[in-house]
Design a protein around this motif. Structure first.
Motif, short mmCIF file in Angstrom:
data_model
loop_
_atom_site.label_atom_id
_atom_site.label_comp_id
_atom_site.label_asym_id
_atom_site.label_seq_id
_atom_site.Cartn_x
_atom_site.Cartn_y
_atom_site.Cartn_z
N ALA A 263 1.41 -0.73 -0.22
CA ALA A 263 -0.09 -0.05 0.17
C ALA A 263 1.33 1.10 -0.58
CB ALA A 263 -0.99 -0.45 1.23
N LEU A 264 0.80 2.18 -0.71
CA LEU A 264 1.88 3.57 -0.97
C LEU A 264 0.36 5.08 -0.31
CD1 LEU A 264 2.82 3.81 -4.17
CD2 LEU A 264 3.68 2.85 -2.52
N LEU A 265 1.08 6.02 0.30
CA LEU A 265 0.20 6.97 0.35
C LEU A 265 0.23 7.67 -0.89
CD1 LEU A 265 1.79 8.43 3.09
CD2 LEU A 265 -0.23 7.72 3.75
N THR A 266 -0.74 7.85 -1.23
CA THR A 266 -1.08 8.87 -3.12
C THR A 266 0.10 9.36 -2.78
OG1 THR A 266 -3.49 9.65 -2.33
CG2 THR A 266 -1.92 10.40 -3.65
N PRO A 267 0.37 9.21 -4.01
CA PRO A 267 1.98 9.22 -4.81
C PRO A 267 1.84 11.05 -5.01
CG PRO A 267 1.59 7.75 -6.22
CD PRO A 267 -0.09 7.99 -4.92
N THR A 268 3.15 11.93 -5.37
CA THR A 268 3.34 12.75 -5.65
C THR A 268 3.94 13.12 -7.37
OG1 THR A 268 3.41 13.98 -4.19
CG2 THR A 268 3.97 15.22 -6.04
N VAL A 269 2.58 12.86 -8.76
CA VAL A 269 3.72 12.72 -10.26
C VAL A 269 3.61 13.90 -10.41
CG1 VAL A 269 2.85 11.60 -11.73
CG2 VAL A 269 2.51 10.26 -9.76
N SER A 270 4.52 14.23 -11.49
CA SER A 270 4.88 14.99 -12.22
C SER A 270 4.93 14.46 -13.92
CB SER A 270 6.21 16.02 -11.59
OG SER A 270 6.43 16.99 -12.89
N LEU A 271 3.58 15.04 -14.81
CA LEU A 271 3.88 15.18 -16.09
C LEU A 271 3.76 15.88 -16.78
CD1 LEU A 271 0.96 12.43 -15.97
CD2 LEU A 271 3.55 11.93 -16.97
N LEU A 272 4.62 16.42 -18.12
CA LEU A 272 4.39 17.64 -18.83
C LEU A 272 4.72 18.61 -17.88
CD1 LEU A 272 1.33 16.88 -20.40
CD2 LEU A 272 3.46 16.13 -21.35
N GLY A 273 5.90 17.75 -17.61
CA GLY A 273 6.59 19.13 -16.31
C GLY A 273 6.14 19.51 -15.37
N SER A 274 4.96 19.64 -14.73
CA SER A 274 4.33 20.04 -14.18
C SER A 274 3.41 19.16 -12.70
CB SER A 274 3.90 21.02 -13.22
OG SER A 274 2.86 21.23 -14.15
N VAL A 275 3.15 18.78 -11.29
CA VAL A 275 1.95 18.01 -11.06
C VAL A 275 0.58 19.18 -11.48
CG1 VAL A 275 3.88 17.29 -9.01
CG2 VAL A 275 2.58 19.66 -8.49
N ALA A 276 0.57 20.21 -11.34
CA ALA A 276 -0.74 20.49 -11.97
C ALA A 276 -1.49 19.69 -13.02
CB ALA A 276 -0.61 22.12 -12.64
N ASP A 277 -2.94 20.16 -12.64
CA ASP A 277 -3.76 19.21 -13.85
C ASP A 277 -3.75 17.57 -13.51
OD1 ASP A 277 -4.60 21.70 -13.88
OD2 ASP A 277 -3.18 22.31 -15.16
N VAL A 278 -3.10 16.72 -12.77
CA VAL A 278 -2.10 15.87 -12.90
C VAL A 278 -3.77 15.03 -11.68
CG1 VAL A 278 -0.69 13.81 -12.09
CG2 VAL A 278 -0.35 15.67 -13.29
N THR A 279 -4.33 13.74 -12.55
CA THR A 279 -5.28 13.76 -12.00
C THR A 279 -4.72 12.20 -11.09
OG1 THR A 279 -6.76 14.29 -12.98
CG2 THR A 279 -7.94 12.04 -11.79
N ILE A 280 -4.92 11.55 -10.66
CA ILE A 280 -4.36 10.36 -9.57
C ILE A 280 -5.88 9.36 -9.16
CG2 ILE A 280 -3.08 9.17 -8.39
CD1 ILE A 280 -0.85 11.62 -8.21
N THR A 281 -5.58 7.74 -9.35
CA THR A 281 -6.44 7.27 -9.36
C THR A 281 -6.07 6.04 -8.62
OG1 THR A 281 -7.31 6.94 -11.34
CG2 THR A 281 -8.27 8.32 -10.89
N GLN A 282 -7.05 5.06 -8.13
CA GLN A 282 -6.20 3.70 -7.50
C GLN A 282 -7.22 2.57 -7.97
OE1 GLN A 282 -5.00 3.65 -3.71
NE2 GLN A 282 -3.94 1.45 -3.85
N PRO A 283 -7.26 1.76 -9.46
CA PRO A 283 -8.70 1.23 -9.83
C PRO A 283 -8.63 0.04 -8.99
CG PRO A 283 -6.36 1.45 -11.70
CD PRO A 283 -6.04 2.30 -11.14
#
Length: 464
Positions: A263-283
């Motif tokens: 199990a993880l805490l919700t990770p911090t993901v950067s895409l296309l240069g930033s974390v802005a507007d990144v949607t993270i889900t856990q299916p």
């Protein structure tokens, strides 16, 4: 002959145990009763704990004023140890039997054969994320202990936690029944997960010296596991929602999927240069998806990403993940391709600018970037057979078709062949369509010719 009718008395009656505390006795301790009489007496009859006591060798004779008797405690009743002393002087004047102490500064002896027990044992971690049931490297594990009776000073419980000596502290509450034992997890505890940290509590004794049984389980079901390792990510894949998962254009969605071994805490993901507007889900458990939509403000380049992650206990990855496990990558391309060449010719043996029935017409296509398979139609309106000619670089293509009867029959007065070339790049930018030759080798298209040549006779002059 001396006449004696004076009743003897006892002036001193003292009792003591050979225990560290002479006023307490446990099973196996020796109780000693010492008496002094007002005159010489015969050997007294003494009972201790309702059992016959034995006079010591030194006092086992008549005609003494002081006597000592002993008894070893065993299956006796707990509480204040009773005794009796029966005695008479040498003239057989019988003294009044004595069962109370006289001039004994210490007082009575209490018999305690009950083994102390632990009324409460609980274990917890000081985990920074308030997960008291989990410990990571550096966390302190604490056992809270409450005994059934006061524990003798100097006989605090001996405690080990994960086979390491713990620091035991007697709680200063005046009861001598409450203790804590602490140990901080170190690298010496190994690199493997421990489902339940083991412990042992032993060596605790009550005031009488009765030793409690060793304990290795909690009374409340509490448990602490040990997790010394950060989580591991696997199956890290980057893909685009476009027609080609390796390319993305404006409004396509970039998806980064990955799994974890715990199990993880919700990770911090950067895409296309930033974390802005990144949607993270856990299916589903231990499976994650991070997504971001390409906009016109994003750079046309290979998509960079990073994943910063850790587990709920506080084990964080030493560094961010910045590469996929399968080599997948996505390039952003929002620029439409440009045709650089449209070269049309036939395999006609006389003139490649003409085509007759069964000739093959070819259209060479070149562009400034890699393309999806172009769509090419000609006068027959069916798609031509298109193939790549640069070993997969996908900048050069050729479309071919064989002139059919219907095309040939429709050719009247040497009509020109029409065609359409439609291209899109690998990201799906396009289509860009052309119906004209471009940088053609001879600058000409294809002309259908379905007429056989014939000889026009010269006109014969008339004779008049």
């Amino acid at each position: 002959v001396t006449f004696d009718e004076v009743i003897p008395t006892l002036t001193t009656v003292k009792i003591a145990s050979n225990n560290d505390d002479p006023t307490i006795a446990k099973e196996g301790d020796v109780i000693t009763l010492n008496i002094t009489s007002s005159e010489n007496i015969k050997r007294p009859t003494i009972t201790i704990a309702q059992n016959a006591a034995t006079l010591t060798d030194e006092t086992n004779s008549d005609g003494r004023r002081t006597y000592s008797a002993t008894y070893v405690m065993g299956a006796n009743t707990e509480g204040v140890i009773p005794f009796t002393v029966g005695f008479e002087d040498l003239a057989s004047n019988e003294g009044v039997a004595v069962s109370a102490l006289l001039n004994d500064d210490d007082g009575a002896v209490t018999y305690d054969k009950t083994i102390p027990s632990l009324d409460n044992v609980s274990i917890a971690s000081n985990n920074a994320n308030n997960l008291t049931e989990i410990a990571i490297l550096g966390d302190q594990v604490t056992l809270t202990i409450a005994t059934s009776e006061p524990i003798k000073v100097g006989s605090d419980p001996a405690v080990t936690i994960n086979q390491n000596d713990a620091l035991v502290t007697r709680v200063d509450d005046g009861t001598n029944q409450n203790f804590t034992a602490t140990y901080s997890m170190t690298s010496g505890d190994g690199a493997e997960d421990i489902e339940s940290i083991e412990f042992s509590i032993s060596g605790f004794r009550d005031a009488a010296g009765n030793e409690g049984a060793a304990i290795t389980t909690t009374t409340d079901g509490s448990n602490v596991s040990y997790d010394p390792n950060p989580p591991i990510l696997n199956n890290i894949v980057l893909a685009s929602s476009g027609d080609n998962i390796a390319w993305a254009k404006q409004d396509d969605v970039i998806s980064l999927t990955f799994n974890s071994n715990e199990a993880l805490l919700t990770p911090t993901v950067s895409l296309l240069g930033s974390v802005a507007d990144v949607t993270i889900t856990q299916p589903q458990a231990n499976s994650w998806v991070a997504q971001k939509t390409v906009t016109g403000f994003h750079a046309e380049t290979s998509v960079a990403f990073s994943i910063i992650y850790g587990d709920p206990a506080g084990n964080n990855a030493a560094s961010a993940i910045t590469s996929t496990t399968d080599g997948s990558a996505v390039t952003v391309d929002m620029t439409s391709p440009t045709l650089t060449k449209v070269n049309v010719y036939s395999n006609n043996q006389i003139n490649p600018a003409f085509a007759i029935r069964d000739n093959t017409v070819s259209i060479e296509i070149e562009a400034d970037e890699a393309l999806k398979t172009p769509t090419v139609t000609q006068s027959h309106l069916a798609e031509s057979a298109v193939s790549n000619t640069d070993n997969g670089a996908n900048l050069k293509w050729i479309a071919t078709h064989t002139v059919t009867d219907s095309e040939d029959d429709q050719a009247i007065n040497f009509p020109a062949m029409t065609f359409s070339v439609s291209i899109s790049d690998l990201a799906g930018n396009g289509p860009i369509t052309s119906t004209d030759v471009l940088n053609d080798d001879d600058g000409l298209g294809i002309t259908y010719d379905n007429s056989s040549p014939y000889i026009i006779p010269e006109e014969t002059p008339s004779i008049s």
